[in-house]
Design a protein around this motif. Sequence first.
Motif, PDB file in Angstrom:
ATOM      1  N   GLY A  73       0.838  -1.204   0.000  1.00  0.00           N
ATOM      2  CA  GLY A  73       0.000   0.000   0.000  1.00  0.00           C
ATOM      3  C   GLY A  73       0.863   1.239   0.000  1.00  0.00           C
ATOM      4  N   GLU A  74       0.280   2.318  -0.505  1.00  0.00           N
ATOM      5  CA  GLU A  74       1.001   3.579  -0.541  1.00  0.00           C
ATOM      6  C   GLU A  74       1.337   4.027   0.872  1.00  0.00           C
ATOM      7  OE1 GLU A  74      -1.287   6.534  -2.565  1.00  0.00           O
ATOM      8  OE2 GLU A  74      -1.405   5.348  -4.411  1.00  0.00           O
ATOM      9  N   SER A  75       2.178   5.040   0.943  1.00  0.00           N
ATOM     10  CA  SER A  75       2.564   5.547   2.246  1.00  0.00           C
ATOM     11  C   SER A  75       1.351   6.139   2.979  1.00  0.00           C
ATOM     12  CB  SER A  75       3.670   6.589   2.028  1.00  0.00           C
ATOM     13  OG  SER A  75       3.378   7.738   2.722  1.00  0.00           O
ATOM     14  N   GLY A  76       1.237   5.823   4.260  1.00  0.00           N
ATOM     15  CA  GLY A  76       0.164   6.362   5.084  1.00  0.00           C
ATOM     16  C   GLY A  76      -1.184   5.672   4.939  1.00  0.00           C
ATOM     17  N   PRO A 121      -0.741 -12.017   0.200  1.00  0.00           N
ATOM     18  CA  PRO A 121      -0.570 -10.573  -0.014  1.00  0.00           C
ATOM     19  C   PRO A 121      -1.862  -9.835   0.315  1.00  0.00           C
ATOM     20  CG  PRO A 121      -0.720 -11.763  -2.113  1.00  0.00           C
ATOM     21  CD  PRO A 121      -1.029 -12.752  -1.031  1.00  0.00           C
ATOM     22  N   ILE A 122      -1.749  -8.728   1.012  1.00  0.00           N
ATOM     23  CA  ILE A 122      -2.940  -7.908   1.274  1.00  0.00           C
ATOM     24  C   ILE A 122      -2.640  -6.498   0.791  1.00  0.00           C
ATOM     25  CG2 ILE A 122      -4.510  -6.992   3.015  1.00  0.00           C
ATOM     26  CD1 ILE A 122      -3.944  -9.320   4.778  1.00  0.00           C
ATOM     27  N   LYS A 123      -3.458  -6.002  -0.113  1.00  0.00           N
ATOM     28  CA  LYS A 123      -3.222  -4.653  -0.612  1.00  0.00           C
ATOM     29  C   LYS A 123      -4.215  -3.682   0.028  1.00  0.00           C
ATOM     30  CE  LYS A 123      -2.420  -1.767  -4.585  1.00  0.00           C
ATOM     31  NZ  LYS A 123      -3.106  -0.650  -3.982  1.00  0.00           N
ATOM     32  N   ILE A 124      -3.699  -2.652   0.666  1.00  0.00           N
ATOM     33  CA  ILE A 124      -4.585  -1.642   1.250  1.00  0.00           C
ATOM     34  C   ILE A 124      -4.786  -0.543   0.205  1.00  0.00           C
ATOM     35  CG2 ILE A 124      -4.982  -0.099   3.183  1.00  0.00           C
ATOM     36  CD1 ILE A 124      -3.082  -1.610   4.844  1.00  0.00           C
ATOM     37  N   PRO A 125      -6.036  -0.287  -0.178  1.00  0.00           N
ATOM     38  CA  PRO A 125      -6.259   0.712  -1.230  1.00  0.00           C
ATOM     39  C   PRO A 125      -5.960   2.124  -0.729  1.00  0.00           C
ATOM     40  CG  PRO A 125      -8.344  -0.084  -0.364  1.00  0.00           C
ATOM     41  CD  PRO A 125      -7.271  -0.900   0.293  1.00  0.00           C
ATOM     42  N   PHE A 169      -5.202  13.126  -1.651  1.00  0.00           N
ATOM     43  CA  PHE A 169      -4.477  12.530  -0.525  1.00  0.00           C
ATOM     44  C   PHE A 169      -3.262  11.679  -0.900  1.00  0.00           C
ATOM     45  CE2 PHE A 169      -8.461  13.498   1.661  1.00  0.00           C
ATOM     46  CZ  PHE A 169      -7.955  14.107   2.790  1.00  0.00           C
ATOM     47  N   PRO A 170      -2.235  12.309  -1.423  1.00  0.00           N
ATOM     48  CA  PRO A 170      -1.015  11.534  -1.684  1.00  0.00           C
ATOM     49  C   PRO A 170      -0.438  10.919  -0.397  1.00  0.00           C
ATOM     50  CG  PRO A 170      -0.641  13.906  -2.000  1.00  0.00           C
ATOM     51  CD  PRO A 170      -2.112  13.714  -1.841  1.00  0.00           C
ATOM     52  N   GLY A 171      -0.698  11.561   0.736  1.00  0.00           N
ATOM     53  CA  GLY A 171      -0.184  11.012   2.006  1.00  0.00           C
ATOM     54  C   GLY A 171      -1.212  10.160   2.727  1.00  0.00           C
ATOM     55  N   ASN A 172      -2.319   9.890   2.046  1.00  0.00           N
ATOM     56  CA  ASN A 172      -3.363   8.990   2.550  1.00  0.00           C
ATOM     57  C   ASN A 172      -3.837   9.323   3.971  1.00  0.00           C
ATOM     58  OD1 ASN A 172      -3.879   7.051   0.298  1.00  0.00           O
ATOM     59  ND2 ASN A 172      -1.641   7.008   0.410  1.00  0.00           N
ATOM     60  N   LYS A 185       6.636   0.014  -1.975  1.00  0.00           N
ATOM     61  CA  LYS A 185       7.275  -0.085  -3.289  1.00  0.00           C
ATOM     62  C   LYS A 185       6.576  -1.148  -4.126  1.00  0.00           C
ATOM     63  CE  LYS A 185      11.290   2.229  -2.370  1.00  0.00           C
ATOM     64  NZ  LYS A 185      12.441   2.061  -1.491  1.00  0.00           N
ATOM     65  N   ASN A 186       6.779  -1.040  -5.428  1.00  0.00           N
ATOM     66  CA  ASN A 186       6.265  -2.059  -6.313  1.00  0.00           C
ATOM     67  C   ASN A 186       7.334  -3.141  -6.473  1.00  0.00           C
ATOM     68  OD1 ASN A 186       5.435  -3.654  -8.448  1.00  0.00           O
ATOM     69  ND2 ASN A 186       4.384  -1.939  -9.458  1.00  0.00           N
ATOM     70  N   LEU A 187       7.167  -4.218  -5.717  1.00  0.00           N
ATOM     71  CA  LEU A 187       8.222  -5.230  -5.678  1.00  0.00           C
ATOM     72  C   LEU A 187       8.401  -5.913  -7.026  1.00  0.00           C
ATOM     73  CD1 LEU A 187       7.787  -6.853  -2.151  1.00  0.00           C
ATOM     74  CD2 LEU A 187       9.399  -5.107  -2.876  1.00  0.00           C
ATOM     75  N   GLN A 188       7.284  -6.039  -7.782  1.00  0.00           N
ATOM     76  CA  GLN A 188       7.413  -6.696  -9.085  1.00  0.00           C
ATOM     77  C   GLN A 188       8.325  -5.904 -10.026  1.00  0.00           C
ATOM     78  OE1 GLN A 188       3.613  -7.685  -8.701  1.00  0.00           O
ATOM     79  NE2 GLN A 188       3.961  -9.862  -8.961  1.00  0.00           N
ATOM     80  N   VAL A 189       8.169  -4.597  -9.979  1.00  0.00           N
ATOM     81  CA  VAL A 189       9.065  -3.765 -10.787  1.00  0.00           C
ATOM     82  C   VAL A 189      10.494  -3.918 -10.287  1.00  0.00           C
ATOM     83  CG1 VAL A 189       9.688  -1.382 -11.354  1.00  0.00           C
ATOM     84  CG2 VAL A 189       7.283  -2.100 -11.414  1.00  0.00           C
ATOM     85  N   MET A 190      10.652  -3.951  -8.963  1.00  0.00           N
ATOM     86  CA  MET A 190      12.001  -4.106  -8.399  1.00  0.00           C
ATOM     87  C   MET A 190      12.620  -5.435  -8.808  1.00  0.00           C
ATOM     88  SD  MET A 190      11.758  -2.457  -4.601  1.00  0.00           S
ATOM     89  CE  MET A 190      13.512  -2.658  -4.299  1.00  0.00           C
ATOM     90  N   ILE A 191      11.778  -6.463  -8.922  1.00  0.00           N
ATOM     91  CA  ILE A 191      12.299  -7.766  -9.356  1.00  0.00           C
ATOM     92  C   ILE A 191      12.821  -7.654 -10.789  1.00  0.00           C
ATOM     93  CG2 ILE A 191      11.633 -10.126  -9.965  1.00  0.00           C
ATOM     94  CD1 ILE A 191       9.648 -10.005  -7.596  1.00  0.00           C
TER      95      ILE A 191
END
Length: 448
Positions: free
Chosen positions: A170-173, A307-311, A352-355, A284-290
């Motif tokens: 999830g994004e920051s915050g 995996p749990i993604k928080i929107p 809300f970029p900082g959520n 971070k986007n781990l898939q891109v990092m891979i």
Amino acid sequence: MKKILLIDDDINLGKVIAHQLQKNGYVVVAANTGKEGLEKFHHQEFDIALVDIQMPDISGIKVLKEIRQTNRQMVVIIITAYGSIENSIEACRLGADDYLTKPFGQEQLLFTIEKVLKVRNLQQENTQLRHELVGKYQFDNLIAESSKMEDVLKMAGQVASSDATVLILGESGTGKELLAKAIHYNSPRKNKPLITVNCPSIPDNLMESELFGHLKGAFTGAIKNRKGKFELADGGTIFLDEIGDLGENVQAKLLRVLQEQEIERLGDSKTLKIDVRVIAATNKNLQVMIQEGKFREDLYYRLSVVPIKIPPLRERQEEIPYLVDFFINRYAEGRKFKVFPEFIDALQKHDFPGNIRELENILRRAIVLAENNQITLASLPSNFKQNTSISTESLVSDSEKNYSLEEVEKHTIMGALERTGGNRSKAAKLLKVPRHVLLYRLKKFGLE
Ligand SMILES: Nc1ncnc2c1ncn2[C@@H]1O[C@H](COP(=O)(O)OP(=O)(O)OP(=O)(O)O)[C@@H](O)[C@H]1O
Ligand SMILES: [Mg+2]
């Protein structure tokens, strides 16, 4: 006043002990046999039991066992004969808090009782604190009023009871750390430690020792043995926060630990079995990092068992009113606030970029600055809408209130400071005034 149950078949000794205790403010109920003692135990409330181990009818050990079957709280002190150390050890194993060896004087008697009571008090405070902690992270203290968040919580609730490794994305915050805590405190491991490792805050070369520990002399600066976070988390949960920032070397080591369920302290050839549940999080986007070769794919698969993604907050704007209520309650310190609809409207238009952390900060600020306990458009930071002048306009055009010039000035200054991350020189430039003028205003308005 503490009430003591004294069970001893030696009537004379019993009398002496009872007298000493009563003199010192304890209430004593005496029993001369194990049977009589247990009867009293079952019919009255006591804080402490003093039990002689050697009694003709029921032994002190049996009495102790029966007490512990129904009561874990009461302090039990065993009285043993001189030289019967095995008995004392056995008694402690069965749940006695301490033992007294005959003969003992009044001093020793009182000291032992007080010591044990103190320990018991500390233990109780500890459980109390733990209960408060547990309450704090129950899922119902986590706002989830959108279907997207309900899915998140459902998933979290399902994995909480297992030992599965969880990867929170999830994004920051967005509440990754809060969710990790909720999972731990709703898991069977909740009474064991939750150890957090903030990966970016620890330099690469120290990370391995931080996670797995080291022996004295393992590297320059290792002046004594040190346990790693995994060892400290044994039986509980380790939360690896911002896992995307983990160095490549440590990624390999971590992978091995997850595969083998054992660790090796730096400089040690021994391996230690560990029982630790892993929760990791990243924005971070781990898939891109891979793909970029910065994160090991095999480690990714180990971590993302669930995996749990928080929107992000902008995808669940319907939650904003609930979150506003929630944070106002948290920070209002008993004050009651009126929140104007236009305030909520403006928030719902924001991306809300900082959520949630950004929303939380906005509300803390609004509460501090609120006049007459009203939260209005004017309570928003002046840089909230990209253009500072807009919010100044809305300040003065709001006919419901009389805004003083001073108020407008205060808001504009706060906005400028927020925009420049607190840098006063830059803020002064933005406000087109010399720095000393800004400093003077800050002092005048008590905003330093
Ligand atoms: N659903 C929620 N309900 C109530 N409070 C929340 C919720 N989500 C997040 N918060 C609060 O928002 C703040 C930020 O949450 P948290 O630190 O868990 O986010 P994060 O994703 O770990 O952020 P970062 O990426 O910056 O580390 C915290 O004060 C947290 O208590
Ligand atoms: Mg975090």
